[in-house]
Design a protein around this motif. Structure first.
Motif, mmCIF file in Angstrom:
data_model
loop_
_atom_site.group_PDB
_atom_site.id
_atom_site.type_symbol
_atom_site.label_atom_id
_atom_site.label_comp_id
_atom_site.label_asym_id
_atom_site.label_seq_id
_atom_site.Cartn_x
_atom_site.Cartn_y
_atom_site.Cartn_z
ATOM 1 N N THR A 1 43.995 9.034 13.763
ATOM 2 C CA THR A 1 45.314 9.639 13.972
ATOM 3 C C THR A 1 45.232 11.159 14.067
ATOM 4 O O THR A 1 46.059 11.778 14.736
ATOM 5 C CB THR A 1 46.255 9.271 12.815
ATOM 6 O OG1 THR A 1 45.576 9.510 11.574
ATOM 7 C CG2 THR A 1 46.674 7.814 12.889
ATOM 8 N N ARG B 1 53.892 11.118 16.472
ATOM 9 C CA ARG B 1 54.505 12.452 16.530
ATOM 10 C C ARG B 1 56.032 12.354 16.446
ATOM 11 O O ARG B 1 56.671 13.122 15.724
ATOM 12 C CB ARG B 1 54.118 13.160 17.837
ATOM 13 C CG ARG B 1 52.709 13.685 17.883
ATOM 14 C CD ARG B 1 52.516 14.625 19.072
ATOM 15 N NE ARG B 1 51.122 14.944 19.256
ATOM 16 C CZ ARG B 1 50.318 14.311 20.104
ATOM 17 N NH1 ARG B 1 50.785 13.322 20.847
ATOM 18 N NH2 ARG B 1 49.053 14.663 20.209
ATOM 19 N N THR C 1 41.800 4.429 11.638
ATOM 20 C CA THR C 1 42.533 4.827 12.830
ATOM 21 C C THR C 1 42.457 6.343 12.981
ATOM 22 O O THR C 1 42.803 7.084 12.052
ATOM 23 C CB THR C 1 44.010 4.395 12.744
ATOM 24 O OG1 THR C 1 44.069 2.978 12.572
ATOM 25 C CG2 THR C 1 44.761 4.767 14.016
ATOM 26 N N ARG D 1 47.723 0.713 15.168
ATOM 27 C CA ARG D 1 47.801 1.298 16.505
ATOM 28 C C ARG D 1 49.105 2.064 16.741
ATOM 29 O O ARG D 1 49.168 2.929 17.602
ATOM 30 C CB ARG D 1 47.643 0.204 17.565
ATOM 31 C CG ARG D 1 46.244 -0.421 17.555
ATOM 32 C CD ARG D 1 46.059 -1.472 18.639
ATOM 33 N NE ARG D 1 44.661 -1.905 18.687
ATOM 34 C CZ ARG D 1 44.137 -2.838 17.882
ATOM 35 N NH1 ARG D 1 44.907 -3.434 16.973
ATOM 36 N NH2 ARG D 1 42.861 -3.159 17.978
ATOM 37 N N GLU D 2 50.125 1.766 15.955
ATOM 38 C CA GLU D 2 51.421 2.419 16.098
ATOM 39 C C GLU D 2 52.107 2.449 14.731
ATOM 40 O O GLU D 2 51.701 1.741 13.798
ATOM 41 C CB GLU D 2 52.281 1.667 17.110
ATOM 42 C CG GLU D 2 52.545 0.221 16.735
ATOM 43 C CD GLU D 2 53.313 -0.523 17.822
ATOM 44 O OE1 GLU D 2 53.584 0.091 18.870
ATOM 45 O OE2 GLU D 2 53.649 -1.703 17.600
ATOM 46 N N ASN E 1 42.192 5.135 19.934
ATOM 47 C CA ASN E 1 43.319 5.614 20.743
ATOM 48 C C ASN E 1 44.654 5.021 20.284
ATOM 49 O O ASN E 1 45.293 4.244 21.001
ATOM 50 C CB ASN E 1 43.082 5.273 22.221
ATOM 51 C CG ASN E 1 41.918 6.030 22.804
ATOM 52 O OD1 ASN E 1 41.913 7.259 22.812
ATOM 53 N ND2 ASN E 1 40.912 5.310 23.278
ATOM 54 N N PRO E 2 45.115 5.387 19.086
ATOM 55 C CA PRO E 2 46.434 4.912 18.642
ATOM 56 C C PRO E 2 47.527 5.581 19.468
ATOM 57 O O PRO E 2 47.273 6.549 20.196
ATOM 58 C CB PRO E 2 46.486 5.354 17.181
ATOM 59 C CG PRO E 2 45.610 6.561 17.131
ATOM 60 C CD PRO E 2 44.495 6.288 18.091
ATOM 61 N N ASP E 3 48.742 5.107 19.327
ATOM 62 C CA ASP E 3 49.882 5.678 20.046
ATOM 63 C C ASP E 3 50.338 6.957 19.335
ATOM 64 O O ASP E 3 51.291 6.956 18.551
ATOM 65 C CB ASP E 3 51.017 4.651 20.103
ATOM 66 C CG ASP E 3 52.174 5.112 20.988
ATOM 67 O OD1 ASP E 3 52.180 6.286 21.405
ATOM 68 O OD2 ASP E 3 53.083 4.289 21.230
ATOM 69 N N LEU E 4 49.655 8.055 19.638
ATOM 70 C CA LEU E 4 49.936 9.309 18.933
ATOM 71 C C LEU E 4 51.327 9.850 19.262
ATOM 72 O O LEU E 4 51.949 10.501 18.417
ATOM 73 C CB LEU E 4 48.866 10.348 19.273
ATOM 74 C CG LEU E 4 47.455 10.028 18.769
ATOM 75 C CD1 LEU E 4 46.514 11.180 19.084
ATOM 76 C CD2 LEU E 4 47.454 9.739 17.261
ATOM 77 N N ALA E 5 51.812 9.584 20.464
ATOM 78 C CA ALA E 5 53.169 10.043 20.818
ATOM 79 C C ALA E 5 54.199 9.415 19.885
ATOM 80 O O ALA E 5 55.151 10.076 19.447
ATOM 81 C CB ALA E 5 53.471 9.695 22.269
ATOM 82 N N ALA E 6 53.992 8.142 19.560
ATOM 83 C CA ALA E 6 54.917 7.466 18.642
ATOM 84 C C ALA E 6 54.812 8.039 17.235
ATOM 85 O O ALA E 6 55.835 8.215 16.548
ATOM 86 C CB ALA E 6 54.624 5.966 18.627
ATOM 87 N N HIS F 1 46.315 13.322 12.217
ATOM 88 C CA HIS F 1 47.718 13.690 12.075
ATOM 89 C C HIS F 1 47.949 15.051 11.411
ATOM 90 O O HIS F 1 48.977 15.682 11.635
ATOM 91 C CB HIS F 1 48.477 12.602 11.302
ATOM 92 C CG HIS F 1 47.821 12.223 10.002
ATOM 93 N ND1 HIS F 1 46.788 11.316 9.940
ATOM 94 C CD2 HIS F 1 48.057 12.622 8.734
ATOM 95 C CE1 HIS F 1 46.412 11.181 8.678
ATOM 96 N NE2 HIS F 1 47.174 11.966 7.919
#
Length: 327
Positions: free
Chosen positions: A231, A301, A229, A160-161, A294-299, A233
């Motif tokens: 991501t 990034r 996950t 998740r993070e 919904n992983p913590d995409l801000a983290a 990315h």
């Protein structure tokens, strides 16, 4: 020369001309190297290329598709294109970085937000400029198509993070940029040529990252990859690449036919990836894969921002242009 001798000589001449004509009419073999199996979009789009070229130039070229890594890894196939011993490939852009360094611009983390943006960039001036840069490496950049947005799978736990990835042995493509991305996130990235099924089964690798289309076609849920996950990315493009040594010998009209066939095959590949993504994801989940949507995409990034700080020269300029395209 008597009449028998003249007859024999005449027949020899006739057969010689016939043989010469047959030899001249023999189709030119075009070998396409692909590392993935027949069910992947790489091969499906190559088959579309063959179909379009056969219609445009019937009987002139014999397109032979070598899938499942029969001609080696993507890096090895690109080297064979440089030598002219293989004529074409459909490959991911990650390994292309070793041949065309500026291609890393489209491999940057969280750079693209949608397929609409990728089409705008890759079909526009930025993408066309990148394709032209293949020439200095003895390659022909023909057309970009989709592999999809890359996501993380693993056998250990739900991610998740970034902290959840710490120390995990994650397979990446043979690309310095992808290695840097996963080092910054905190994983233990391991560059490895495809396929990686055995390494996943044996636990040599904890996880890997790939688009949904690849995860589905490779049935990674059946080789211990229990967690997925989303991501997204990196946007992962595929590209039709030709051998410059081969292309330079083609008549201009045939070169255009090859490029047109690659463009049509790329459109087919994009449509295939995008139209099947949702149902492939649903099927993976139904088969037991645990999906973190919904992983913590801000983290994520924030962790990958140092990759951008390392950019210089033309690559940095290209990335800046891509970022402007989103506005």
């Amino acid at each position: 020369m008597n009449s028998i001798s003249r007859t024999v000589a005449a027949l020899a001449c006739v057969f010689g001309l016939a043989w010469s004509g047959a030899a001249a009419a023999a189709p030119v073999q075009v070998n396409i190297g692909i590392v993935t199996a027949p069910a992947f979009v790489h091969t499906l789009s190559a088959e579309k290329f063959k179909e379009v070229l056969d219609k445009a130039l019937p009987g002139k070229y014999d397109v032979v598709i070598h899938n499942s890594g029969a001609l080696g890894s993507e890096t090895q196939v690109l080297q064979q294109l440089q030598l002219g011993t293989v004529q074409m490939c459909v490959c991911t852009t990650g390994p292309v970085e070793a041949f065309v360094p500026e291609i890393k611009a489209i491999e940057m983390p969280f750079l693209f937000s949608s397929y609409e943006q990728t089409d705008k960039v890759l079909d526009g001036p930025i993408g066309q400029d990148l394709l032209k840069r293949f020439g200095k490496a003895g390659l022909v950049g023909m057309h970009f198509e989709d592999n999809g947005f890359r996501n993380l799978t693993n056998s250990k736990r739900a991610i998740r993070e970034p902290a959840d990835v710490k120390g995990m042995k994650i397979r990446t493509m043979e690309s310095p940029t992808h290695l840097a991305i996963w080092r910054d996130i905190g994983a233990n990235p391991t560059p490895m040529a495809w396929p990686i099924t055995t390494q996943l089964q044996q636990g040599v690798l904890d996880g890997q990252e790939n688009p949904i289309s690849v995860i589905s076609a490779a049935k990674l849920n059946e080789v211990g990859q229990k967690y997925l996950t989303l991501t997204r990315h990196v946007y992962s493009a595929l590209v039709f690449v030709g051998s410059k040594a081969f292309f330079d010998k083609l008549p201009p009209a045939d070169q255009q036919a090859f490029m047109t066939a690659a463009a049509q095959a790329s459109t087919f590949g994009r449509n295939y990836v995008r139209s099947n993504e949702a149902k492939q994801l649903a099927a993976l989940e139904a088969a037991g894969m645990q999906v973190v949507t919904n992983p913590d995409l801000a983290a994520f990034r924030a962790k990958t921002e140092p990759v951008y700080a390392s950019l210089t020269g033309d690559t940095k300029k290209i990335v800046d242009e891509i970022r402007k395209s989103e506005k």
